[in-house]
Design a protein around this motif. Structure first.
Motif, short mmCIF file in Angstrom:
data_model
loop_
_atom_site.label_atom_id
_atom_site.label_comp_id
_atom_site.label_asym_id
_atom_site.label_seq_id
_atom_site.Cartn_x
_atom_site.Cartn_y
_atom_site.Cartn_z
N LYS A 44 0.81 -1.21 0.00
CA LYS A 44 0.00 0.00 0.00
C LYS A 44 0.85 1.27 0.00
O LYS A 44 0.50 2.25 -0.67
N ASN A 47 2.00 2.40 -3.36
CA ASN A 47 0.80 2.72 -4.14
C ASN A 47 0.18 4.05 -3.72
O ASN A 47 -0.41 4.76 -4.55
N ARG A 50 2.24 6.44 -5.54
CA ARG A 50 1.97 6.30 -6.98
C ARG A 50 0.72 7.08 -7.35
O ARG A 50 0.69 7.79 -8.38
N ARG A 51 -0.32 6.96 -6.55
CA ARG A 51 -1.56 7.68 -6.86
C ARG A 51 -1.37 9.19 -6.69
O ARG A 51 -2.06 9.98 -7.33
N TYR A 135 9.43 0.32 -6.30
CA TYR A 135 8.33 0.15 -7.25
C TYR A 135 7.63 1.48 -7.51
O TYR A 135 7.10 1.70 -8.61
N LEU A 136 7.64 2.36 -6.52
CA LEU A 136 7.03 3.68 -6.66
C LEU A 136 7.59 4.41 -7.88
O LEU A 136 6.83 4.91 -8.73
N ILE A 139 6.71 2.53 -11.31
CA ILE A 139 5.32 2.55 -11.76
C ILE A 139 4.87 3.97 -12.09
O ILE A 139 4.00 4.17 -12.95
N CYS A 140 5.46 4.99 -11.45
CA CYS A 140 5.13 6.37 -11.82
C CYS A 140 5.68 6.69 -13.21
O CYS A 140 5.01 7.37 -14.01
N GLN A 243 -4.80 11.14 -0.36
CA GLN A 243 -3.92 10.03 0.02
C GLN A 243 -3.65 10.03 1.52
O GLN A 243 -3.49 8.98 2.14
#
Length: 522
Positions: A44, A47, A50-51, A135-136, A139-140, A243
């Motif tokens: 989480k 993510n 990321r959002r 991963y942040l 994926i961004c 967020q």
């Protein structure tokens, strides 16, 4: 727009199905215990960022700017804008990842304070989150390159990339677990590996589209980049508040009895199927379409696009929400009740699913209404409208966590989403950016009636059918309820005139013929 939405929705559906397979595997191996809670926190946190920096405020500012530059100034200038933004994002997020890894224990004391009392669980959460945090950045950057593809009307690769997240996660859980400390470690390494693969896929797709991006070039702050950043700032502030609100949900869940985070995760995964397939697909396809129509001086076309997007979203979302609420128990049991995930865990997750289903149409409508502002370069207004919804969510979390436990966390999120959607709609209507046309005014009440009839039928059948004792029986029961619900809604909707099946089939045939012609030309 329909063809683009169906492309995104089709790949998203494949990803969601594989996601269910992944979550079923996780549930059977980890259940809802401390390792599962630790991994879900580790998943989480990146993510959340990321959002904040990837799919939310950034895409809302970047996609219209890229599409406008592409239309007005050509591919070379649009590519230069994308590369400069990519270089800036890589630099900024790389620094954020480094700081996050160094100060992860301090972050976890804020995000999951309930874990501090269990030193082993806290240490495991810190370790797993350090693995997943890079991963942040990956994926961004994937979201940025995906925005370029969307601006080029190439939707398939960006929508297909998440499929590999699920495939790699399942592979590492099955084959890497014997070689690492826990199954949570195997999953965390799978998350990181999937980020590398997803970024590689979208970069390859942009090269195939004739716009090979070099995101490692030195960053440069040009006037175009400044414009995107200026438009991002309100969105980042707003997304940051949202967020933060989601982070508060995690904080509250960590203070609840062990397993609460896992119950919410499994329920949210089921609710995310229609949300991702419908909301993300329509929102992704609608934003560049509205941007082009408004830039070309076609307000009536933009008006029709918004109406059809609302109509399509409700046609697909309302029956999904009603069906999930009416058959939450059998659906959760069929998907997850096996191995370490027993009947008690299934019951707890099904109650959370009902609460999430209440807000499902609102979640999708927010994704439909927001492009009405973003396409006009207005990223500030949705932020201002969201402040009350955020405050409401925070207040409801505090009020409902006591009597309803984890279900209160899910219900507060749904109620806040309805407030957000209502305020977006009110302001769009007041500005005359959205006015329901005659077709929408006729269809929406009939869709509501058909969905209500379906809910009554599914709830009655779920009550009448005997409980299944094994996995096959639970799967058959869920399949019967889903089939019944689909038949009742299709029959009732056709009889009431909510939609015309011939029109839907015509649009699908047109999409297939268009895809075949494009394949032939290529």
């Amino acid at each position: 727009m329909l063809r683009s939405a169906l492309t995104v929705g089709g790949w998203t559906m494949a990803s969601r199905i594989l996601g269910f397979a992944r979550d079923m595997l996780i549930a059977s191996r980890l259940g809802a215990g401390p390792v599962a809670d630790a991994f879900f926190i580790a998943l989480k946190l990146p993510n959340l960022f990321r959002r904040l920096f990837g799919e939310g405020a950034f895409n809302a500012a970047f996609v219209p700017a890229f599409a406008g530059t592409l239309a007005a100034e050509g591919r070379a200038n649009a590519q230069a804008l994308a590369e400069r933004m990519g270089a800036l994002m890589a630099l900024w997020l790389g620094m954020l990842v480094l700081l996050g890894i160094l100060f992860m224990p301090q972050m976890m004391r804020v995000l999951a304070p309930g874990f501090v009392e269990d030193p082993a669980k806290f240490a495991l959460t810190v370790e797993l989150t350090r693995i997943t945090f890079p991963y942040l950045m990956l994926i961004c950057l994937t979201a940025l390159v995906g925005g370029v593809l969307n601006g080029l009307d190439r939707f398939a690769a960006a929508a297909a990339a998440p499929v590999f997240f699920n495939l790699i996660s399942m592979a590492t859980l099955l084959f890497l677990t014997p070689y690492v400390a826990t199954a949570g470690h195997a999953l965390a390494w799978g998350v990181l590996a999937s980020g590398v693969v997803q970024l590689a896929i979208v970069l390859w797709a942009t090269a195939q589209a004739g716009m090979a991006l070099n995101i490692l070039r030195p960053p440069a702050i040009t006037p175009e980049v400044r414009q995107v950043l200026r438009r991002m700032v309100p969105g980042v502030i707003g997304a940051g508040v949202v967020q933060l609100n989601l982070a508060v949900d995690v904080v509250i869940a960590s203070l609840l009895p062990s397993g609460a985070i896992s119950f919410l995760y499994y329920a949210d995964r089921v609710a995310q199927l229609p949300l991702g397939v419908i909301g993300a697909a329509v929102g992704t396809a609608l934003l560049p379409l509205l941007s082009r129509q408004l830039r070309a001086g076609q307000p009536l076309s933009a008006h029709r696009s918004m109406n059809r997007a609302v109509e399509m979203s409700l046609l697909l979302t309302l029956p999904a929400a009603v069906g999930l609420a009416a058959a939450a128990g059998p659906i959760i049991a069929a998907l997850f009740q096996r191995g370490a995930f027993g009947a008690v865990e299934a019951s707890a997750s099904s109650m959370a699913l009902i609460a999430y289903a209440v807000g499902l149409p609102a979640f999708v409508l927010v994704k439909v209404f927001a492009p009405g502002f973003f396409a006009r370069g207005d990223t500030a207004t949705p932020v201002k409208l969201g402040l009350f919804a955020v405050a409401l969510n925070l207040a409801l979390n505090l009020v409902l966590m006591g009597p309803l436990q984890h279900v209160g966390v899910a219900l507060s999120t749904s109620l806040a989403a309805w407030a957000n959607a209502a305020m977006l709609l009110c302001l769009l209507t007041r500005r005359r950016h959205f006015v329901a046309d005659r077709r929408a005014r006729r269809a929406v009440p009939r869709i509501l009636a058909a969905a209500a009839a379906m809910g009554v039928a599914v709830a009655a059948a779920a009550y009448a059918l005997p409980a299944a004792a094994d996995s096959l029986g639970r799967a058959l029961m869920a399949a019967v309820l889903i089939g019944l619900g689909g038949a009742v809604f299709a029959g009732g909707g056709t009889w009431l005139g909510a939609f015309d099946p011939r029109e839907v089939l015509h649009m699908l045939r047109r999409r297939r013929s268009g895809a075949a012609l494009a394949a032939k030309r290529s």
